[in-house]
Design a protein around this motif. Structure first.
Motif, PDB file in Angstrom:
ATOM      1  N   LEU A 165       0.820  -1.207   0.000  1.00 27.24           N
ATOM      2  CA  LEU A 165       0.000   0.000   0.000  1.00 27.24           C
ATOM      3  C   LEU A 165       0.860   1.266   0.000  1.00 27.24           C
ATOM      4  CD1 LEU A 165      -2.731  -1.042   2.582  1.00 27.24           C
ATOM      5  CD2 LEU A 165      -2.902  -0.988   0.092  1.00 27.24           C
ATOM      6  N   ASP A 166       1.948   1.217   0.748  1.00 29.75           N
ATOM      7  CA  ASP A 166       2.858   2.368   0.852  1.00 29.75           C
ATOM      8  C   ASP A 166       4.281   1.841   0.912  1.00 29.75           C
ATOM      9  OD1 ASP A 166       4.297   4.648   1.341  1.00 29.75           O
ATOM     10  OD2 ASP A 166       3.281   5.139   3.224  1.00 29.75           O
ATOM     11  N   PRO A 167       5.003   1.899  -0.210  1.00 31.10           N
ATOM     12  CA  PRO A 167       6.356   1.322  -0.223  1.00 31.10           C
ATOM     13  C   PRO A 167       7.318   1.994   0.751  1.00 31.10           C
ATOM     14  CG  PRO A 167       5.914   2.483  -2.274  1.00 31.10           C
ATOM     15  CD  PRO A 167       4.643   2.486  -1.484  1.00 31.10           C
ATOM     16  N   TYR A 168       6.964   3.178   1.228  1.00 29.59           N
ATOM     17  CA  TYR A 168       7.844   3.886   2.149  1.00 29.59           C
ATOM     18  C   TYR A 168       7.483   3.656   3.609  1.00 29.59           C
ATOM     19  CZ  TYR A 168       9.142   6.211  -2.144  1.00 29.59           C
ATOM     20  OH  TYR A 168       9.564   6.471  -3.405  1.00 29.59           O
ATOM     21  N   SER A 169       6.434   2.925   3.864  1.00 27.01           N
ATOM     22  CA  SER A 169       5.968   2.756   5.242  1.00 27.01           C
ATOM     23  C   SER A 169       6.936   1.930   6.091  1.00 27.01           C
ATOM     24  CB  SER A 169       4.581   2.117   5.266  1.00 27.01           C
ATOM     25  OG  SER A 169       4.645   0.805   4.727  1.00 27.01           O
ATOM     26  N   GLY A 170       7.769   1.148   5.462  1.00 26.62           N
ATOM     27  CA  GLY A 170       8.720   0.335   6.221  1.00 26.62           C
ATOM     28  C   GLY A 170       9.931   1.100   6.703  1.00 26.62           C
ATOM     29  N   ARG A 171      10.072   2.315   6.229  1.00 23.03           N
ATOM     30  CA  ARG A 171      11.241   3.103   6.629  1.00 23.03           C
ATOM     31  C   ARG A 171      11.065   3.639   8.043  1.00 23.03           C
ATOM     32  NH1 ARG A 171      12.909   6.692   1.402  1.00 23.03           N
ATOM     33  NH2 ARG A 171      13.429   4.940   0.071  1.00 23.03           N
ATOM     34  N   TYR A 172      12.149   3.567   8.754  1.00 25.12           N
ATOM     35  CA  TYR A 172      12.163   4.106  10.110  1.00 25.12           C
ATOM     36  C   TYR A 172      13.513   4.749  10.320  1.00 25.12           C
ATOM     37  CZ  TYR A 172      12.595   4.280  15.181  1.00 25.12           C
ATOM     38  OH  TYR A 172      12.812   4.703  16.470  1.00 25.12           O
ATOM     39  N   PHE A 173      13.504   6.004  10.650  1.00 23.52           N
ATOM     40  CA  PHE A 173      14.742   6.736  10.885  1.00 23.52           C
ATOM     41  C   PHE A 173      14.754   7.208  12.336  1.00 23.52           C
ATOM     42  CE2 PHE A 173      13.703   7.370   6.370  1.00 23.52           C
ATOM     43  CZ  PHE A 173      14.836   6.788   5.801  1.00 23.52           C
ATOM     44  N   PRO A 174      15.391   6.450  13.186  1.00 27.69           N
ATOM     45  CA  PRO A 174      15.415   6.853  14.600  1.00 27.69           C
ATOM     46  C   PRO A 174      16.247   8.122  14.788  1.00 27.69           C
ATOM     47  CG  PRO A 174      16.890   5.016  14.233  1.00 27.69           C
ATOM     48  CD  PRO A 174      16.174   5.257  12.938  1.00 27.69           C
ATOM     49  N   ARG A 175      15.924   8.847  15.831  1.00 31.99           N
ATOM     50  CA  ARG A 175      16.716  10.035  16.174  1.00 31.99           C
ATOM     51  C   ARG A 175      18.122   9.580  16.556  1.00 31.99           C
ATOM     52  NH1 ARG A 175      13.290  14.543  18.459  1.00 31.99           N
ATOM     53  NH2 ARG A 175      11.186  13.765  18.273  1.00 31.99           N
ATOM     54  N   GLU A 176      19.076  10.382  16.121  1.00 32.49           N
ATOM     55  CA  GLU A 176      20.455  10.087  16.507  1.00 32.49           C
ATOM     56  C   GLU A 176      20.676  10.525  17.951  1.00 32.49           C
ATOM     57  OE1 GLU A 176      22.809  12.376  13.699  1.00 32.49           O
ATOM     58  OE2 GLU A 176      23.518  10.493  12.846  1.00 32.49           O
ATOM     59  N   PRO A 177      21.406   9.734  18.708  1.00 29.70           N
ATOM     60  CA  PRO A 177      21.792  10.214  20.044  1.00 29.70           C
ATOM     61  C   PRO A 177      22.652  11.471  19.890  1.00 29.70           C
ATOM     62  CG  PRO A 177      22.292   7.885  19.794  1.00 29.70           C
ATOM     63  CD  PRO A 177      21.880   8.393  18.447  1.00 29.70           C
ATOM     64  N   ARG A 178      22.648  12.298  20.896  1.00 35.33           N
ATOM     65  CA  ARG A 178      23.414  13.542  20.794  1.00 35.33           C
ATOM     66  C   ARG A 178      24.907  13.287  20.678  1.00 35.33           C
ATOM     67  NH1 ARG A 178      22.997  16.629  26.613  1.00 35.33           N
ATOM     68  NH2 ARG A 178      23.990  15.016  27.863  1.00 35.33           N
ATOM     69  N   THR A 179      25.381  12.118  21.144  1.00 34.66           N
ATOM     70  CA  THR A 179      26.807  11.805  20.978  1.00 34.66           C
ATOM     71  C   THR A 179      27.138  11.612  19.494  1.00 34.66           C
ATOM     72  OG1 THR A 179      26.319   9.480  21.432  1.00 34.66           O
ATOM     73  CG2 THR A 179      27.165  10.800  23.269  1.00 34.66           C
ATOM     74  N   GLU A 180      26.218  10.998  18.737  1.00 34.02           N
ATOM     75  CA  GLU A 180      26.455  10.824  17.300  1.00 34.02           C
ATOM     76  C   GLU A 180      26.373  12.160  16.574  1.00 34.02           C
ATOM     77  OE1 GLU A 180      24.205   7.715  15.410  1.00 34.02           O
ATOM     78  OE2 GLU A 180      24.517   6.381  17.114  1.00 34.02           O
ATOM     79  N   GLN A 181      25.449  13.015  16.982  1.00 34.11           N
ATOM     80  CA  GLN A 181      25.356  14.347  16.386  1.00 34.11           C
ATOM     81  C   GLN A 181      26.631  15.131  16.657  1.00 34.11           C
ATOM     82  OE1 GLN A 181      21.839  16.097  18.068  1.00 34.11           O
ATOM     83  NE2 GLN A 181      20.469  14.584  17.153  1.00 34.11           N
ATOM     84  N   LEU A 182      27.146  15.011  17.877  1.00 30.32           N
ATOM     85  CA  LEU A 182      28.391  15.690  18.233  1.00 30.32           C
ATOM     86  C   LEU A 182      29.556  15.140  17.412  1.00 30.32           C
ATOM     87  CD1 LEU A 182      30.041  17.656  19.967  1.00 30.32           C
ATOM     88  CD2 LEU A 182      30.133  15.878  21.736  1.00 30.32           C
ATOM     89  N   ALA A 183      29.614  13.821  17.250  1.00 30.76           N
ATOM     90  CA  ALA A 183      30.689  13.206  16.464  1.00 30.76           C
ATOM     91  C   ALA A 183      30.655  13.702  15.019  1.00 30.76           C
ATOM     92  CB  ALA A 183      30.593  11.688  16.522  1.00 30.76           C
ATOM     93  N   ASP A 184      29.456  13.823  14.440  1.00 31.66           N
ATOM     94  CA  ASP A 184      29.339  14.347  13.072  1.00 31.66           C
ATOM     95  C   ASP A 184      29.840  15.789  13.000  1.00 31.66           C
ATOM     96  OD1 ASP A 184      28.261  11.979  12.144  1.00 31.66           O
ATOM     97  OD2 ASP A 184      26.177  12.681  12.234  1.00 31.66           O
ATOM     98  N   LEU A 185      29.428  16.598  13.967  1.00 31.51           N
ATOM     99  CA  LEU A 185      29.868  17.994  14.005  1.00 31.51           C
ATOM    100  C   LEU A 185      31.392  18.076  14.129  1.00 31.51           C
ATOM    101  CD1 LEU A 185      29.386  21.069  14.281  1.00 31.51           C
ATOM    102  CD2 LEU A 185      29.146  20.685  16.740  1.00 31.51           C
ATOM    103  N   LEU A 186      31.971  17.239  14.972  1.00 33.44           N
ATOM    104  CA  LEU A 186      33.422  17.268  15.170  1.00 33.44           C
ATOM    105  C   LEU A 186      34.169  16.854  13.913  1.00 33.44           C
ATOM    106  CD1 LEU A 186      33.623  15.872  18.795  1.00 33.44           C
ATOM    107  CD2 LEU A 186      34.018  18.227  18.048  1.00 33.44           C
ATOM    108  N   ARG A 187      33.633  15.884  13.169  1.00 35.86           N
ATOM    109  CA  ARG A 187      34.265  15.500  11.898  1.00 35.86           C
ATOM    110  C   ARG A 187      34.297  16.697  10.947  1.00 35.86           C
ATOM    111  NH1 ARG A 187      32.242  10.455  13.121  1.00 35.86           N
ATOM    112  NH2 ARG A 187      30.148  10.859  12.349  1.00 35.86           N
ATOM    113  N   GLN A 188      33.182  17.420  10.886  1.00 36.19           N
ATOM    114  CA  GLN A 188      33.135  18.607  10.030  1.00 36.19           C
ATOM    115  C   GLN A 188      34.132  19.663  10.511  1.00 36.19           C
ATOM    116  OE1 GLN A 188      29.100  19.922  10.364  1.00 36.19           O
ATOM    117  NE2 GLN A 188      28.275  18.262   9.112  1.00 36.19           N
ATOM    118  N   GLU A 189      34.150  19.915  11.807  1.00 31.66           N
ATOM    119  CA  GLU A 189      35.017  20.963  12.348  1.00 31.66           C
ATOM    120  C   GLU A 189      36.488  20.597  12.216  1.00 31.66           C
ATOM    121  OE1 GLU A 189      34.275  23.967  13.038  1.00 31.66           O
ATOM    122  OE2 GLU A 189      32.108  23.759  13.007  1.00 31.66           O
ATOM    123  N   ARG A 190      36.829  19.329  12.331  1.00 35.70           N
ATOM    124  CA  ARG A 190      38.228  18.923  12.126  1.00 35.70           C
ATOM    125  C   ARG A 190      38.655  19.164  10.680  1.00 35.70           C
ATOM    126  NH1 ARG A 190      40.864  16.602  16.349  1.00 35.70           N
ATOM    127  NH2 ARG A 190      39.626  15.547  17.931  1.00 35.70           N
TER     128      ARG A 190
END
Length: 195
Positions: free
Chosen positions: A128-153
């Motif tokens: 019925l909805d091919p996209y209904s199986g997708r689930y994108f959990p919120r990232e923990p703030r540690t992962e968000q921080l790690a992404d930011l640090l990769r950019q800043e480095r």
């Protein structure tokens, strides 16, 4: 002479406050690296006995062709440039440690757990909805921080390379890479017991 970047109080809250973290990095880079040409020009002392009004009647060549006293360059590097780079390195290293450590105080931990549980209970009909199986959990703030640090480095590496190129051009320093020069400065501080 420009002052080196002040070392912020390092605590996990500082790292997780991406506004505070980015503000520190932006301010430090702006004061030292983004204005490196002006900082180096300030090291050139064209008038030793005061202002000479006749000096404005003739246009002088670009400031980059005026020699900078090697002692002034070394003092600028040792007292302003490298301490500022070190302060930013300390912040990035500390925050990387925070990003890889357990975070029991994460305010969204319960919300993520509830979302994950709710996702398990969902009935998915992909016909019925091919996209209904997708689930994108919120990232923990540690992962968000790690992404930011990769950019800043990455930004830090580019900024240092550009800054060091101008310092080498104007001061004639022998180190090819910014990190080599910074590491040499660090070793000198360790030998002299100042850090």
């Amino acid at each position: 002479m420009t002052e080196p970047s002040a070392h912020p109080h390092l605590a996990p809250q500082f790292c997780f406050s991406t506004v505070a973290l980015r503000d520190f990095l932006r301010t430090s880079r702006g004061a030292i690296d983004d204005s490196i040409a002006q900082n180096l020009n300030a090291l050139v002392t064209p008038a030793r006995s005061g202002f000479d009004p006749a000096s404005t009647s003739v246009r002088t060549p670009r400031a980059s062709s005026q020699p900078i006293d090697p002692r002034a360059c070394r003092t600028f590097q040792d007292k302003v440039l490298f301490p500022s780079w070190q302060a930013r390195s300390d912040v990035l290293t500390y925050c990387a440690y925070v990003a890889t450590s357990p975070d029991p105080d994460d305010p969204e931990m319960a919300l993520r757990a509830a979302e994950t549980e709710k996702n398990r209970e969902r009935v998915v009909d992909e016909r019925l909805d091919p996209y209904s199986g997708r689930y994108f959990p919120r990232e923990p703030r540690t992962e968000q921080l790690a992404d930011l640090l990769r950019q800043e480095r990455s930004v830090e590496k580019i900024v240092r390379s550009r800054t060091w190129g101008l310092v080498r051009e104007r001061c004639g320093d022998g180190f090819q890479e910014a990190e080599d020069a910074l590491n040499h400065w660090r070793r000198g501080r360790e030998r002299h017991g100042s850090g």
